[in-house]
Design a protein around this motif. Structure first.
Motif, PDB file in Angstrom:
ATOM      1  N   ILE A 246       0.842  -1.201   0.000  1.00  0.00           N
ATOM      2  CA  ILE A 246       0.000   0.000   0.000  1.00  0.00           C
ATOM      3  C   ILE A 246       0.875   1.249   0.000  1.00  0.00           C
ATOM      4  CG2 ILE A 246      -1.725   1.320   1.296  1.00  0.00           C
ATOM      5  CD1 ILE A 246      -2.822  -1.316   2.329  1.00  0.00           C
ATOM      6  N   TYR A 247       1.884   1.267   0.876  1.00  0.00           N
ATOM      7  CA  TYR A 247       2.799   2.422   0.924  1.00  0.00           C
ATOM      8  C   TYR A 247       3.488   2.606  -0.429  1.00  0.00           C
ATOM      9  CZ  TYR A 247       2.480   1.091   5.917  1.00  0.00           C
ATOM     10  OH  TYR A 247       2.038   0.731   7.161  1.00  0.00           O
TER      11      TYR A 247
ATOM     12  N   ILE B  58      -0.236  13.719   1.202  1.00  0.00           N
ATOM     13  CA  ILE B  58      -1.412  13.727   2.086  1.00  0.00           C
ATOM     14  C   ILE B  58      -2.234  14.987   1.837  1.00  0.00           C
ATOM     15  CG2 ILE B  58      -2.115  14.143   4.483  1.00  0.00           C
ATOM     16  CD1 ILE B  58      -0.244  12.022   5.390  1.00  0.00           C
ATOM     17  N   GLN B  59      -1.551  16.124   1.725  1.00  0.00           N
ATOM     18  CA  GLN B  59      -2.250  17.394   1.506  1.00  0.00           C
ATOM     19  C   GLN B  59      -2.891  17.443   0.121  1.00  0.00           C
ATOM     20  OE1 GLN B  59      -0.066  20.954   3.212  1.00  0.00           O
ATOM     21  NE2 GLN B  59       1.541  19.416   3.480  1.00  0.00           N
TER      22      GLN B  59
ATOM     23  N   LEU C  85      -3.288  15.920   9.502  1.00  0.00           N
ATOM     24  CA  LEU C  85      -2.742  14.567   9.411  1.00  0.00           C
ATOM     25  C   LEU C  85      -1.213  14.582   9.363  1.00  0.00           C
ATOM     26  CD1 LEU C  85      -5.180  12.862   6.861  1.00  0.00           C
ATOM     27  CD2 LEU C  85      -5.042  12.470   9.324  1.00  0.00           C
ATOM     28  N   CYS C  86      -0.659  15.541   8.640  1.00  0.00           N
ATOM     29  CA  CYS C  86       0.801  15.666   8.577  1.00  0.00           C
ATOM     30  C   CYS C  86       1.390  15.924   9.956  1.00  0.00           C
ATOM     31  CB  CYS C  86       1.203  16.800   7.629  1.00  0.00           C
ATOM     32  SG  CYS C  86       0.901  16.443   5.900  1.00  0.00           S
TER      33      CYS C  86
ATOM     34  N   ILE D 181      -5.291   4.940   7.739  1.00  0.00           N
ATOM     35  CA  ILE D 181      -5.092   6.173   6.967  1.00  0.00           C
ATOM     36  C   ILE D 181      -4.399   5.892   5.634  1.00  0.00           C
ATOM     37  CG2 ILE D 181      -3.911   8.421   6.923  1.00  0.00           C
ATOM     38  CD1 ILE D 181      -4.499   8.657   9.915  1.00  0.00           C
ATOM     39  N   PRO D 182      -3.273   5.116   5.623  1.00  0.00           N
ATOM     40  CA  PRO D 182      -2.668   4.799   4.318  1.00  0.00           C
ATOM     41  C   PRO D 182      -3.631   4.086   3.364  1.00  0.00           C
ATOM     42  CG  PRO D 182      -1.130   4.290   6.076  1.00  0.00           C
ATOM     43  CD  PRO D 182      -2.438   4.623   6.736  1.00  0.00           C
ATOM     44  N   PHE D 183      -4.500   3.203   3.907  1.00  0.00           N
ATOM     45  CA  PHE D 183      -5.446   2.493   3.052  1.00  0.00           C
ATOM     46  C   PHE D 183      -6.449   3.465   2.426  1.00  0.00           C
ATOM     47  CE2 PHE D 183      -9.458   0.093   2.495  1.00  0.00           C
ATOM     48  CZ  PHE D 183      -9.017  -0.831   1.556  1.00  0.00           C
TER      49      PHE D 183
END
Length: 363
Positions: free
Chosen positions: A53-54, A70-71, A82-83, A342-344
């Motif tokens: 995933i990463y 992320i942004q 989140l950052c 969150i990564p998913f």
């Protein structure tokens, strides 16, 4: 941050040293008793899947670190929150690993040395490495990977030929069923050390050949996972299940059981190298995240304050070693959102966003 491009082997060595880090120091999966090695096998398999995933997120944004894409995926407001959470996570994990290191040294060898002094020396070394840049760190990784692996081979051979191994200690297999194994896997090995690979989302954009990152990282995770599993099996078969569970540092007790002189010196050398790289990778990622999030022109500016924060957090994190290890087990649950959920969700957003953009281009 520096624009260093790292080679395939440098990334491999860095991932391996990071994964080993302090993972061999503590008895992961001890609640599963003699089935602790199964806990690590399941954790390693989960870690390999999580890294995919990463890696997929990295392929969508090969030039951006985690704190940048992320942004792009969640918007400025949610993205910046989140950052900031991920930066705190990097700092917190660095402080936990640093405390593991300090606890071992102050309770075994440097019993009259304050914990603050031990931790300060390590954080100053990491600080110096980050000031010098990622290129210096990965070159060190190339050298120390060879040293660490030679120490591992020598230690394994000595344990085998010392006659200390009793394979019957691994029986009975699944004595209490699979439920304790699953619980221990969910509580420990999925998140530590394999889930911590999320930190390399800050480093992958600096690899020379980004298409090789998948093969390199998966191989490094697999190799380090096999070594951790073998270490756990050796600890159980040398110490016995009860001693393995009770010991805060089972590998140290195993090494001290070898009747060939003071081999714990090699263990300490191994530990210092592993902890240095693990702390420094988290430290570097926290600094990189702050620079990226707040658009700081001089990337060296946050190094000293973040280093101080890691140092004092490692002291304030617990009153004593017992509380530190207990907190380590209880706090791992908050890692699930950061390392898995969150990564998913970011992957799902990135998938649909990039698919829509491709459809727009075709139309």
């Amino acid at each position: 941050m520096d624009k260093t491009k790292i080679s395939s082997f440098q990334l491999f060595a860095l991932v391996y040293l990071f994964e080993m880090g302090s993972a061999i120091l503590v008895g992961i999966g001890a609640s599963a008793r003699q089935d602790a090695w199964i806990v690590l096998v399941l954790g390693m398999i989960s870690g390999l899947l999580m890294f995919l995933i990463y890696y997929r997120l990295f392929l969508y944004y090969p030039d951006l670190p985690l704190t940048s894409y992320i942004q792009k995926l969640t918007g400025n407001f949610i993205g910046r929150i989140l950052c900031f959470i991920y930066i705190i996570y990097f700092i917190y994990d660095a402080s936990r690993v640093l405390r593991d290191f300090g606890e071992l040294l102050t309770t075994t060898i440097y019993t009259n040395t304050p914990l603050l002094v031990i931790n300060m020396l390590m954080i100053l070394t990491s600080m110096y490495a980050i000031i010098k840049g990622l290129e210096v760190l990965v070159r060190e990784g190339e050298l120390f990977f060879i040293i660490v692996y030679l120490i591992s081979i020598v230690g394994f051979i000595l344990v085998v030929f010392s006659g200390l191994i009793h394979l019957e200690y691994l029986k009975p297999f699944l004595e209490n069923g699979y439920i304790p194994v699953i619980k221990s896997t969910m509580r420990e090995s999925i998140l530590y050390p394999f889930g911590e690979m999320i930190v390399f989302s800050m480093i992958l954009p600096q690899i020379n050949e980004y298409k090789k990152a998948k093969k390199i990282c998966l191989t490094a995770i697999l190799l380090s996972g096999i070594n951790i599993i073998l270490t756990t099996i050796i600890n159980i078969t040398v110490l016995g299940v009860d001693s393995y569970i009770r010991s805060p540092f089972p590998l140290l007790n195993t090494v001290r059981s070898i009747p060939f002189g003071r081999l714990d010196v090699l263990f300490m050398l191994y530990l210092v190298i592993g902890v240095f790289f693990k702390v420094t990778v988290f430290f570097y990622s926290a600094v990189y995240g702050v620079v990226d999030l707040f658009q700081i022109k001089n990337p060296r500016t946050p190094i000293f304050p973040i280093g101080l924060l890691i140092l004092f957090a490692s002291i304030a994190i617990a009153i004593n070693s017992a509380e530190h290890f207990k907190e380590g087990l209880n706090v791992k649950y908050i890692y699930y959102p950061l390392e898995i959920f969150i990564p998913f969700f970011l992957f799902i957003i990135a998938h649909f966003k990039n698919r829509n953009e491709q459809l727009k281009v075709k139309s």
